[in-house]
Design a protein around this motif. Structure first.
Motif, PDB file in Angstrom:
ATOM      1  N   SER A 105       0.807  -1.218   0.000  1.00  0.00           N
ATOM      2  CA  SER A 105       0.000   0.000   0.000  1.00  0.00           C
ATOM      3  C   SER A 105       0.840   1.267   0.000  1.00  0.00           C
ATOM      4  CB  SER A 105      -0.928   0.011   1.223  1.00  0.00           C
ATOM      5  OG  SER A 105      -0.162  -0.002   2.418  1.00  0.00           O
ATOM      6  N   LEU A 417     -10.611  -7.461   7.334  1.00  0.00           N
ATOM      7  CA  LEU A 417      -9.512  -7.653   8.268  1.00  0.00           C
ATOM      8  C   LEU A 417      -9.565  -9.076   8.794  1.00  0.00           C
ATOM      9  CD1 LEU A 417      -9.606  -4.299  10.271  1.00  0.00           C
ATOM     10  CD2 LEU A 417      -8.361  -4.844   8.166  1.00  0.00           C
ATOM     11  N   ASN A 452      -4.409  -6.828   4.316  1.00  0.00           N
ATOM     12  CA  ASN A 452      -3.919  -7.360   5.597  1.00  0.00           C
ATOM     13  C   ASN A 452      -2.396  -7.473   5.631  1.00  0.00           C
ATOM     14  OD1 ASN A 452      -6.458  -8.093   7.166  1.00  0.00           O
ATOM     15  ND2 ASN A 452      -6.839  -9.122   5.218  1.00  0.00           N
ATOM     16  N   ALA A 480       3.351  -0.878  13.844  1.00  0.00           N
ATOM     17  CA  ALA A 480       2.597   0.359  13.633  1.00  0.00           C
ATOM     18  C   ALA A 480       3.532   1.568  13.585  1.00  0.00           C
ATOM     19  CB  ALA A 480       1.559   0.528  14.741  1.00  0.00           C
ATOM     20  N   ARG A 483       5.358   1.530  10.308  1.00  0.00           N
ATOM     21  CA  ARG A 483       4.437   1.748   9.182  1.00  0.00           C
ATOM     22  C   ARG A 483       4.113   3.233   9.010  1.00  0.00           C
ATOM     23  NH1 ARG A 483       1.186  -1.123   5.814  1.00  0.00           N
ATOM     24  NH2 ARG A 483      -0.988  -0.508   5.524  1.00  0.00           N
ATOM     25  N   TYR A 484       3.958   3.932  10.121  1.00  0.00           N
ATOM     26  CA  TYR A 484       3.583   5.344  10.060  1.00  0.00           C
ATOM     27  C   TYR A 484       4.785   6.286  10.195  1.00  0.00           C
ATOM     28  CZ  TYR A 484      -0.898   3.079  10.990  1.00  0.00           C
ATOM     29  OH  TYR A 484      -1.985   2.256  10.950  1.00  0.00           O
ATOM     30  N   TRP A 495      -3.839  -0.986  17.021  1.00  0.00           N
ATOM     31  CA  TRP A 495      -3.295  -2.215  16.443  1.00  0.00           C
ATOM     32  C   TRP A 495      -3.309  -3.365  17.442  1.00  0.00           C
ATOM     33  CZ3 TRP A 495      -2.537  -3.962  11.762  1.00  0.00           C
ATOM     34  CH2 TRP A 495      -2.521  -3.052  10.705  1.00  0.00           C
ATOM     35  N   TYR A 559      -4.477   4.837   4.337  1.00  0.00           N
ATOM     36  CA  TYR A 559      -4.948   3.542   3.820  1.00  0.00           C
ATOM     37  C   TYR A 559      -5.579   2.735   4.948  1.00  0.00           C
ATOM     38  CZ  TYR A 559      -4.667  -1.306   2.198  1.00  0.00           C
ATOM     39  OH  TYR A 559      -4.964  -2.611   1.880  1.00  0.00           O
ATOM     40  N   ASP A 560      -4.887   2.653   6.083  1.00  0.00           N
ATOM     41  CA  ASP A 560      -5.414   1.867   7.206  1.00  0.00           C
ATOM     42  C   ASP A 560      -6.699   2.461   7.755  1.00  0.00           C
ATOM     43  OD1 ASP A 560      -3.320   0.090   6.999  1.00  0.00           O
ATOM     44  OD2 ASP A 560      -2.117   1.037   8.567  1.00  0.00           O
ATOM     45  N   ASP A 563      -9.326   1.284   5.570  1.00  0.00           N
ATOM     46  CA  ASP A 563      -9.536  -0.151   5.742  1.00  0.00           C
ATOM     47  C   ASP A 563     -10.290  -0.457   7.030  1.00  0.00           C
ATOM     48  OD1 ASP A 563      -9.295  -2.708   4.723  1.00  0.00           O
ATOM     49  OD2 ASP A 563      -7.308  -3.062   5.559  1.00  0.00           O
TER      50      ASP A 563
END
Length: 779
Positions: A105, A417, A452, A480, A483-484, A495, A559-560, A563
């Protein structure tokens, strides 16, 4: 004696990729340096030194990387025994030392300056020979319309995640066309045999023929071009591409050319009639079996070269014509003999799904007949669904044949999810410790990708770990933050809630196939139970929105947020549906209208708008890929119809209806929403007239809507519209259920409300709580 057999098996496999010249080492190092430049840009890439030396793995023979250097003015040194090992080492440094994240993503690649030093030289060897990737179905559910640019990104992702064994099945229909023409079939007979592009996976496994074809000639040319580039890039990293082989299925027209040929017509598959299924299977004793199989492999390897591992599936989800072990052994041996007639070094990669899918047929004698028909070590079995239903346990480690422990995870490329992270975390180590284990690798085998991502991040990491992750809660917190690009307590708490709920499936519920009422043709018998507390999803949703002001600049966060909002909407639809069903059965017309109206006329359109804000959730993006693969308007229309069929009806009569369901903007608005509105209209009419609901009539009417969507030529935006955070916040304020915040007993299971669930006011600031009070509660 068993231990000796295991050692022999592993020895065979290690020979398959042993050795390699200095030229290979230089090429692989150059491939990783080029990847690094694509990933970071030429300036940052210059801060790394990458080299490949086979001797690094001399003692273990297993892929190994070594990290050192870094710090002020010093380059980071990345050394690997193969290009894949070096790429995996690079990824380890970026992940663990720089806090970076590489994902489908979007990647988070903020490098600290100067680059952190590796405090001590770090050397890591993988515990097993292989890290495998793909499922035969992935080629159709996810890769079908890809161009080289998209393939290049995927192969980079594979290298960074340490993948060294993967299917490379593009272009094979062009080779089959050569073979069939040489055998005397006409072009029209060949065209009639091939499926359309979106269904080739099942043509390749013998499940289907003809459906939604034929393949245009331009398709063959483009796929040959792609396959050459895919193979060149995979090999440049030292990956082993798995090429296809002949499994025994042939076109019906073969009987015209060879009237005496011994063929058996198998049964139907997937609710298709014999116009599109009922494959013709050559008898193993017929001379034509070896002729066809060896001619195909000869043509294939002449075109593409070989790395000596080939995939073939003769009885995938199809019952063999006989359960006699002698027949099954002969059918298996015939496939292998056709391989080694061309390549004496051939190893056969077999999807072990057939043993799991039909356990009543595949008893010990039948399984043993297949496994013993190929020399030990020359059959490499994918235990395809091992995180949920491992086959190695009930087959004594595949009776001595080497196997790869695979996580299947996703069916049909569904959104939703889902994960079984505890089982995934423990599974590979348990398989290694199994008595007389013949496990030689780990694998990721999803039917569809692009969802996922946390599940795949863990599985890829496990390919390089000897032991499970000790603390998954801590691991997902770090995930997390990477990712961020920054640590945020609310995002990390979200999360951890997801980890304990949607990502902690266990038992029979863990199919990885989304059966939410949202994406199913409605009825009064739909199942809405889930294995987790929905309140955890709602709370995680609120926590992400709380984090939004700090994290909104992160594409991965946005994106999350889409989702998780999508998942919350999915949960709400289940709850509204339960209200609809209850009020209908209680003959309460006004509450039925209220709940049904919220579901079909407000909730679904609002969900479509949220999805439309992110390019990964656009029907238009998927259809645009199909258009771009075409060379004419007619071809573009044909490819688009293939795409639409796969997402919805799957077959001409809804044969595998909604199996490949997705939650995409445009699909929600113009496919799922009209179907739900029809359902509500017919329920209300049934109640108003005092007659039973006519499910059969509804199904007929719904099919007309579904078919109209498939045949439509309406275009959809391929660029996102609207601001994700703003739309998600508005969705939250309107639909965040009061019953989660305080009186959630009515629409959740007893005891499922979390006492820590925050109120809308705390989450979104002053006034939010008051706004939510105005939302009508169903019933």
């Amino acid at each position: 004696m068993e231990a000796v057999a295991v050692a022999v098996a592993l020895g065979f496999l290690l020979l398959a990729a042993a050795g390699g010249s200095a030229g290979d080492e230089a090429r692989e190092a150059a491939a990783v340096r080029a990847l690094l430049t694509r990933l970071l840009g030429p300036g940052p890439a210059a801060a790394f030194s990458v080299s490949v030396e086979r001797t690094l793995a001399a003692e273990s023979g297993l892929d190994t990387y070594r990290l050192s250097g870094g710090g002020a003015g010093a380059r980071v040194q990345v050394l690997g025994s193969t290009g894949v090992a070096a790429a995996a080492g690079l990824h380890r440094y970026l992940r663990d030392f720089c806090g970076c994240h590489v994902a489908w993503s979007g990647s988070q690649l903020r490098l600290p300056q100067p680059l952190p030093a590796v405090p001590e030289v770090l050397t890591e060897a993988t515990p097993n020979r292989y890290r495998y990737y793909q499922n035969v179905c992935t080629q159709s559910y996810s890769f079908v319309w890809w161009d080289w640019a998209r393939w290049e990104r995927e192969i980079d992702w594979m290298a960074l995640n340490g993948i060294n064994l993967a299917l490379a099945w593009s272009g094979q229909e062009a080779i089959w066309q050569r073979v069939y023409l040489a055998l005397g079939l006409t072009q029209s007979e060949i065209d009639e045999y091939f499926t359309g592009p979106a269904f080739l996976a099942w043509g390749r496994m013998g499940n289907l023929h003809t459906w939604d074809g034929p393949l245009p000639r331009s398709w063959h040319l483009k796929q040959l071009y792609l396959q050459h580039r895919i193979l060149d890039r995979m090999r440049s990293f030292g990956m082993i591409p798995v090429l296809p082989a002949f499994a025994g299925h042939v076109p019906k027209a073969i009987t015209r050319v060879f009237p005496q040929v011994n063929v058996t017509q198998l049964g139907s598959w997937g609710h298709f009639n014999c116009s599109y299924s009922c494959s013709f299977l050559l008898a193993p004793e017929d001379r034509l079996f070896t002729i066809v199989g060896s001619r195909f492999l000869w043509e294939l390897t002449k075109e593409f070269g070989t790395d000596h591992i080939y995939g073939a599936d003769t009885f995938n989800e199809m019952q063999p014509p006989s359960s006699e072990p002698s027949y099954l052994a002969a059918a298996t041996a015939a496939v292998y003999q056709a391989m080694i007639a061309v390549d004496p070094e051939a190893t056969w990669l077999l999807q072990g799904w057939l043993f799991q899918h039909q356990p009543d047929f595949w008893g010990p004698a039948q399984v043993g007949a297949v496994l013993r028909a190929v020399p030990r070590g020359r059959l490499l079995v994918l235990d395809l669904f091992a995180e949920s239903q491992p086959v190695y346990i009930r087959t004594a480690s595949f009776q001595g044949q080497p196997f790869i422990w695979c996580m299947l995870h996703n069916f049909g490329g569904n959104h939703g999810l889902f994960g079984a992270l505890e089982a995934v975390n423990r599974g590979p180590a348990a398989a290694r410790l199994f008595p007389n284990s013949t496990m030689v690798g780990t694998g990721m085998a999803p039917e569809g990708i692009g969802q996922n991502e946390v599940v795949y991040a863990l599985m890829a990491e496990l390919g390089w770990r000897k032991d499970p992750v000790a603390d998954l809660g801590a691991w997902v917190t770090s995930f997390a933050a990477r990712r961020y690009g920054v640590s945020h307590k609310d995002a990390e708490a979200a999360w951890r809630l997801l980890l304990r709920s949607v990502y902690n499936c266990s038992g029979e519920a863990c199919s990885g196939h989304n059966r939410s009422p949202l994406v199913r043709r409605p009825s009064l018998q739909m199942v809405t139970t889930v294995w987790y507390n929905r309140s955890d999803v709602f709370e995680a949703w609120g926590l992400l929105l709380t984090a939004a002001p700090a994290l909104a600049s992160s594409p991965a966060f946005r994106y999350d947020l889409v989702d998780v909002t999508r998942q919350a909407a999915q949960e709400l639809i289940s709850l509204y549906y339960e209200e609809v069903r209850t009020t209908y059965r209680n003959k309460e017309l006004v509450p039925l209208l209220r709940a049904g109206g919220m579901l079909a006329y407000e909730l679904l359109p609002a969900l479509d708008k949220v999805l439309a804000s992110d390019s990964h959730f656009l029907l238009g993006s998927w259809l645009e890929q199909a258009h771009e693969a075409a060379v004419s308007e007619a071809e573009a229309h044909f490819y688009e119809q293939n795409s639409r069929y796969q997402l919805t009806l799957w077959g001409p009569e809804g044969n595998i209806l909604d199996y490949a369901n997705k939650q995409l903007a445009g699909l929600v608005a113009n496919y799922y929403t009209p179907r739900w509105r029809l359902f509500m209209e017919m329920l209300v009419e049934s109640l108003a007239q005092g007659i039973p609901f006519q499910q059969h009539q509804f199904d007929k009417n719904a099919f007309q809507l579904e078919q109209a969507f498939v045949l439509s030529t309406q275009r959809y935006p391929s660029q996102p519209q609207g601001d994700t955070v703003d739309l998600a916040k508005k969705f939250f304020l309107k639909y965040y259920p009061r019953w989660v915040a305080g009186s959630c007993d009515r629409l959740t299971t007893p005891g499922s409300c979390s006492p820590q669930t925050p109120t809308p006011g705390r989450l979104l600031g002053p006034g939010a709580g008051q706004a939510s009070q105005k939302v009508p509660r169903p019933g």
